[in-house]
Write an enzyme that holds these catalytic residues in place. Structure first.
Site, PDB file in Angstrom:
ATOM      1  N   SER A  35      -2.627  25.588  24.292  1.00  0.00           N
ATOM      2  CA  SER A  35      -1.537  24.625  24.488  1.00  0.00           C
ATOM      3  C   SER A  35      -2.051  23.274  24.997  1.00  0.00           C
ATOM      4  CB  SER A  35      -0.509  25.209  25.459  1.00  0.00           C
ATOM      5  OG  SER A  35      -1.124  25.539  26.688  1.00  0.00           O
ATOM      6  N   GLU A 111     -14.777  28.995  19.348  1.00  0.00           N
ATOM      7  CA  GLU A 111     -14.852  27.969  20.408  1.00  0.00           C
ATOM      8  C   GLU A 111     -16.269  27.861  20.960  1.00  0.00           C
ATOM      9  OE1 GLU A 111     -10.296  28.157  22.154  1.00  0.00           O
ATOM     10  OE2 GLU A 111     -11.783  29.481  23.011  1.00  0.00           O
TER      11      GLU A 111
HETATM   12  O1  LIG Z   1      -9.756  29.691  25.347  1.00  0.00           O
HETATM   13  C1  LIG Z   1      -8.709  29.373  24.850  1.00  0.00           C
HETATM   14  C2  LIG Z   1      -8.230  29.945  23.569  1.00  0.00           C
HETATM   15  O2  LIG Z   1      -9.076  30.960  23.105  1.00  0.00           O
HETATM   16  C3  LIG Z   1      -7.844  28.354  25.497  1.00  0.00           C
HETATM   17  O3  LIG Z   1      -8.556  27.180  25.608  1.00  0.00           O
HETATM   18  C4  LIG Z   1      -7.434  28.846  26.839  1.00  0.00           C
HETATM   19  O4  LIG Z   1      -6.794  30.097  26.669  1.00  0.00           O
HETATM   20  C5  LIG Z   1      -6.520  27.861  27.552  1.00  0.00           C
HETATM   21  O5  LIG Z   1      -5.313  27.779  26.866  1.00  0.00           O
HETATM   22  P1  LIG Z   1      -4.106  26.888  27.416  1.00  0.00           P
HETATM   23  O6  LIG Z   1      -4.529  25.473  27.318  1.00  0.00           O
HETATM   24  O7  LIG Z   1      -2.958  27.242  26.503  1.00  0.00           O
HETATM   25  O8  LIG Z   1      -3.845  27.341  28.840  1.00  0.00           O
END
Ligand SMILES: O=C(CO)[C@H](O)[C@H](O)COP(=O)(O)O
Length: 262
Positions: A35, A111
């Site tokens: 998000s 990622e």
């Molecule tokens: O690692 C991730 C996805 O795999 C996201 O960067 C992490 O979960 C943070 O998400 P958000 O910005 O919705 O809190």
């Protein structure tokens, strides 16, 4: 649309807005998932559409690729880009060394590949992601579906010899069926509570057959931009040891807020 952002969304938005200042014409940029990263993609889309910014993006998930396409950020594969100037991504936890837990959204494998193939990684987050010691957030570990129960047992057995408090692993579910990553794998969430030696844990996890990658990002992140609900940001750079505080102007009538629905 004025005043529509909740404090948490505003915190995520200002972190993203400050982070895109690092993006320059001609750059190849890794686009994170989640998000917070979604705000960054929207900010970049606006810079492409309104300011004529010329960049090439590499997405870390199909979700992010779809959003980038929607907001006008050109996308290529990592093999086409080969190496990136910068990756901007969210995180589930960051510590004072800017080591991270990632993978809450299930995209940790792409990622980590994309961030590692970048000259610089910038994490965007709100203060709730900051921890003294990593491990309150369950550590995601991507495993291949073949023999996953055996892999899970091996993972739990291996944890007995490591500096962690909890040792339970649970298969991430999507309703009644296992959550499947973009690469067709499963995710085990490790409930460790406290990770005493993240570097060691990361190395040991990745030696277990069936484990594809884990969500610990060690010595990968260079800068964290922490957003707050009042529109202020803190920018911490681990390489030059600087910490800066700034205020970000938020105009909620921007196209960013009215044009683009998630
Ligand atoms: O690692 C991730 C996805 O795999 C996201 O960067 C992490 O979960 C943070 O998400 P958000 O910005 O919705 O809190």
């Amino acid at each position: 649309m004025s005043g529509t952002l909740s404090p948490i969304d505003k915190a995520k938005f200002v972190a993203a807005k400050r982070a895109v200042d690092y993006v320059e014409d001609g750059m190849k940029v890794g686009l994170g998932t989640g998000s917070t990263a979604a705000w960054m993609v929207k900010c970049l889309g606006e810079m492409v559409r309104q300011d004529g910014l010329k960049i090439t993006g590499v997405a870390t998930s199909t979700r992010t690729a779809e959003l980038a396409q929607k907001v006008g950020v050109p996308i290529v594969t990592l093999d086409e880009a080969k190496w990136l100037d910068l990756t901007i991504d969210g995180a589930d936890e960051y510590d004072h060394n800017l080591n991270l837990i990632k993978g809450g959204g299930g995209a940790l494998l792409m990622e980590k590949i994309v961030a590692t193939a970048s000259d610089q990684m910038i994490v965007i987050a709100d203060l709730s992601k900051q921890v003294e010691t990593l491990g309150s957030f369950p550590l995601p570990v991507e495993v291949i579906p073949f023999g996953w129960q055996t892999t899970k047992a091996l993972v739990e057995e291996t944890l007995v010899n490591l500096d962690v408090l909890g040792r339970d692993a649970s298969l991430r579910m999507n309703g009644a069926t296992p959550f499947i990553t973009d690469e067709g794998n499963y995710i085990l969430d490790l409930h460790l509570r406290r990770i005493g030696n993240p570097r060691q844990l990361s190395l040991v996890m990745n030696q277990i057959p069936g484990v594809v990658e884990n969500g610990l990002f060690i010595d990968i992140c260079d800068v964290v931009v922490i957003g707050n609900g009042d529109g202020s940001v803190e920018v911490r750079d681990i390489n030059n040891g600087t910490v800066a505080h700034e205020q970000i102007d938020v105009v909620e009538t921007d196209n960013l807020f009215v044009d683009i629905a998630d």
